[in-house]
Enzyme design. Sequence first.
Site, PDB file in Angstrom:
ATOM      1  N   SER A   9       0.844  -1.194   0.000  1.00  8.21           N
ATOM      2  CA  SER A   9       0.000   0.000   0.000  1.00  8.21           C
ATOM      3  C   SER A   9       0.879   1.242   0.000  1.00  8.21           C
ATOM      4  O   SER A   9       1.619   1.486   0.965  1.00  8.21           O
ATOM      5  CB  SER A   9      -0.889   0.018   1.244  1.00  8.21           C
ATOM      6  OG  SER A   9      -1.396   1.329   1.410  1.00  8.21           O
ATOM      7  N   HIS A  34      -1.184  -1.278  -4.236  1.00  7.27           N
ATOM      8  CA  HIS A  34      -2.454  -0.981  -3.572  1.00  7.27           C
ATOM      9  C   HIS A  34      -2.550   0.524  -3.357  1.00  7.27           C
ATOM     10  O   HIS A  34      -1.644   1.145  -2.791  1.00  7.27           O
ATOM     11  CB  HIS A  34      -2.531  -1.745  -2.245  1.00  7.27           C
ATOM     12  CG  HIS A  34      -3.837  -1.606  -1.539  1.00  7.27           C
ATOM     13  ND1 HIS A  34      -4.963  -2.306  -1.906  1.00  7.27           N
ATOM     14  CD2 HIS A  34      -4.212  -0.846  -0.478  1.00  7.27           C
ATOM     15  CE1 HIS A  34      -5.968  -1.989  -1.096  1.00  7.27           C
ATOM     16  NE2 HIS A  34      -5.540  -1.084  -0.223  1.00  7.27           N
ATOM     17  N   ASP A  36      -4.738   3.579  -1.923  1.00  8.91           N
ATOM     18  CA  ASP A  36      -5.783   3.917  -0.954  1.00  8.91           C
ATOM     19  C   ASP A  36      -6.315   5.324  -1.182  1.00  8.91           C
ATOM     20  O   ASP A  36      -5.582   6.305  -1.019  1.00  8.91           O
ATOM     21  CB  ASP A  36      -5.216   3.822   0.469  1.00  8.91           C
ATOM     22  CG  ASP A  36      -5.036   2.380   0.908  1.00  8.91           C
ATOM     23  OD1 ASP A  36      -6.003   1.605   0.825  1.00  8.91           O
ATOM     24  OD2 ASP A  36      -3.913   2.035   1.337  1.00  8.91           O
ATOM     25  N   MET A  38      -8.835   8.118   0.074  1.00  2.17           N
ATOM     26  CA  MET A  38      -9.615   8.535   1.253  1.00  2.17           C
ATOM     27  C   MET A  38     -10.086   9.972   1.080  1.00  2.17           C
ATOM     28  O   MET A  38      -9.339  10.811   0.558  1.00  2.17           O
ATOM     29  CB  MET A  38      -8.742   8.442   2.508  1.00  2.17           C
ATOM     30  CG  MET A  38      -8.140   7.058   2.732  1.00  2.17           C
ATOM     31  SD  MET A  38      -7.270   6.988   4.297  1.00  2.17           S
ATOM     32  CE  MET A  38      -6.540   5.345   4.195  1.00  2.17           C
ATOM     33  N   HIS A  68      -8.418   1.078  -3.925  1.00  3.13           N
ATOM     34  CA  HIS A  68      -9.318   0.849  -2.788  1.00  3.13           C
ATOM     35  C   HIS A  68      -9.995   2.172  -2.471  1.00  3.13           C
ATOM     36  O   HIS A  68      -9.379   3.070  -1.903  1.00  3.13           O
ATOM     37  CB  HIS A  68      -8.474   0.325  -1.611  1.00  3.13           C
ATOM     38  CG  HIS A  68      -9.230   0.178  -0.333  1.00  3.13           C
ATOM     39  ND1 HIS A  68      -8.592  -0.048   0.868  1.00  3.13           N
ATOM     40  CD2 HIS A  68     -10.563   0.219  -0.060  1.00  3.13           C
ATOM     41  CE1 HIS A  68      -9.499  -0.141   1.823  1.00  3.13           C
ATOM     42  NE2 HIS A  68     -10.691   0.028   1.298  1.00  3.13           N
ATOM     43  N   MET A  70     -12.147   4.525  -0.498  1.00  2.19           N
ATOM     44  CA  MET A  70     -12.782   4.809   0.800  1.00  2.19           C
ATOM     45  C   MET A  70     -13.389   6.196   0.673  1.00  2.19           C
ATOM     46  O   MET A  70     -12.927   7.168   1.282  1.00  2.19           O
ATOM     47  CB  MET A  70     -11.728   4.737   1.923  1.00  2.19           C
ATOM     48  CG  MET A  70     -11.273   3.317   2.215  1.00  2.19           C
ATOM     49  SD  MET A  70      -9.702   3.242   3.092  1.00  2.19           S
ATOM     50  CE  MET A  70      -8.563   3.341   1.707  1.00  2.19           C
ATOM     51  N   MET A 139     -11.293  -6.097   5.386  1.00  2.00           N
ATOM     52  CA  MET A 139     -10.495  -5.174   6.195  1.00  2.00           C
ATOM     53  C   MET A 139     -10.177  -5.833   7.535  1.00  2.00           C
ATOM     54  O   MET A 139     -11.082  -6.308   8.229  1.00  2.00           O
ATOM     55  CB  MET A 139     -11.256  -3.867   6.458  1.00  2.00           C
ATOM     56  CG  MET A 139     -11.490  -2.972   5.263  1.00  2.00           C
ATOM     57  SD  MET A 139     -10.021  -2.498   4.346  1.00  2.00           S
ATOM     58  CE  MET A 139      -9.094  -1.578   5.575  1.00  2.00           C
ATOM     59  N   ASP A 177      -6.522  -6.549   4.212  1.00  2.00           N
ATOM     60  CA  ASP A 177      -5.912  -5.214   4.265  1.00  2.00           C
ATOM     61  C   ASP A 177      -5.911  -4.698   5.701  1.00  2.00           C
ATOM     62  O   ASP A 177      -6.983  -4.465   6.280  1.00  2.00           O
ATOM     63  CB  ASP A 177      -6.725  -4.271   3.361  1.00  2.00           C
ATOM     64  CG  ASP A 177      -6.115  -2.880   3.240  1.00  2.00           C
ATOM     65  OD1 ASP A 177      -5.034  -2.635   3.793  1.00  2.00           O
ATOM     66  OD2 ASP A 177      -6.753  -2.042   2.558  1.00  2.00           O
TER      67      ASP A 177
HETATM   68  C1  DX5 Z   1      -6.243   1.423   5.683  1.00  2.00           C
HETATM   69  C2  DX5 Z   1      -5.769   1.158   4.273  1.00  2.00           C
HETATM   70  C3  DX5 Z   1      -4.655   0.209   4.177  1.00  2.00           C
HETATM   71  C4  DX5 Z   1      -3.373   0.643   4.843  1.00  2.00           C
HETATM   72  C5  DX5 Z   1      -2.741  -0.600   5.408  1.00  2.00           C
HETATM   73  O1  DX5 Z   1      -7.433   2.134   5.632  1.00  2.00           O
HETATM   74  O2  DX5 Z   1      -6.833   0.646   3.488  1.00  2.00           O
HETATM   75  O3  DX5 Z   1      -4.420  -0.192   2.834  1.00  2.00           O
HETATM   76  O4  DX5 Z   1      -2.468   1.262   3.986  1.00  2.00           O
HETATM   77  O5  DX5 Z   1      -1.631  -0.227   6.133  1.00  2.00           O
HETATM   78  P1  DX5 Z   1      -0.868  -1.224   7.085  1.00  2.00           P
HETATM   79  O6  DX5 Z   1      -0.383  -2.383   6.256  1.00  2.00           O
HETATM   80  O7  DX5 Z   1       0.236  -0.383   7.624  1.00  2.00           O
HETATM   81  O8  DX5 Z   1      -1.832  -1.683   8.144  1.00  2.00           O
HETATM   82 ZN    ZN Z   2      -6.412  -0.258   1.505  1.00  2.00          ZN
END
Ligand code: DX5
Ligand code: ZN
Length: 228
Positions: A9, A34, A36, A38, A68, A70, A139, A177
């Site tokens: 990620s 990956h 993310d 947000m 991903h 969010m 998750m 994840d």
């Molecule tokens: C959290 C993200 C993850 C995050 C995971 O909301 O969706 O992808 O980057 O990070 P680690 O591996 O550090 O838990």
């Molecule tokens: Zn993620």
Amino acid sequence: MSDFKIAPSILSADFARLGQEADDVIASGADMIHFDVMDNHYVPNLTIGPAVCEALIKHGVKAPVDVHLMVKPVDRMIGAFIDAGASFITFHPEASEHIDRSLQLIKDGGCKAGLVFNPATPLSYLDYVIDKLDMILIMSVNPGFGGQSFIPGTLDKLRQARQRIEASGRNIRLEVDGGVKADNIAEIARAGANTFVAGSAVFGARDDDDPNGYDTIINELRQQLADA
Ligand code: DX5
Ligand code: ZN
């Protein structure tokens, strides 16, 4: 033969050098990136959007980009990430008013589609849409931040999701994840996951003591998976 994929990620990468960071983890043996997204609305954090995805691909990232989402609402961002060159697009069912339509938008755009389940989100959302899925993402932390601890109850949920996938007879990746590290990845694989997001574990592995830290950690994760 197990088909394990490792998806670092980039949330935990150095954002000032993102293209190089993506190149480096792929060169070290990662399978996909990956990504993310947000929005400070669906989750309490703000990260990166389609322009950054497009820039990474233009920079030369050839590995699949696993987006991903969010964000809420999701549909506009689905279109934007299709145009930006995403390979996988996953979203949280609570963030879409019309889950079936959002999945169809992803598929119509030629991308692989997935649903994401928060720790407290029931798998019953799969009842009527599993035939549209290429990925189920479980998750193992509450979404919003990297570096949180793996929630152990996720293992049971992974086993249930694995059963649903087997019963469907479809080729659906089971991704996990949050809090995935070298010391728990084997157990997570035994629970049925085959696609592993790791943010802080991977991007935290390189330092002055180990300038080849990305090689080290990805080899270690693969070794753990081989022994799982
Ligand atoms: C959290 C993200 C993850 C995050 C995971 O909301 O969706 O992808 O980057 O990070 P680690 O591996 O550090 O838990
Ligand atoms: Zn993620």
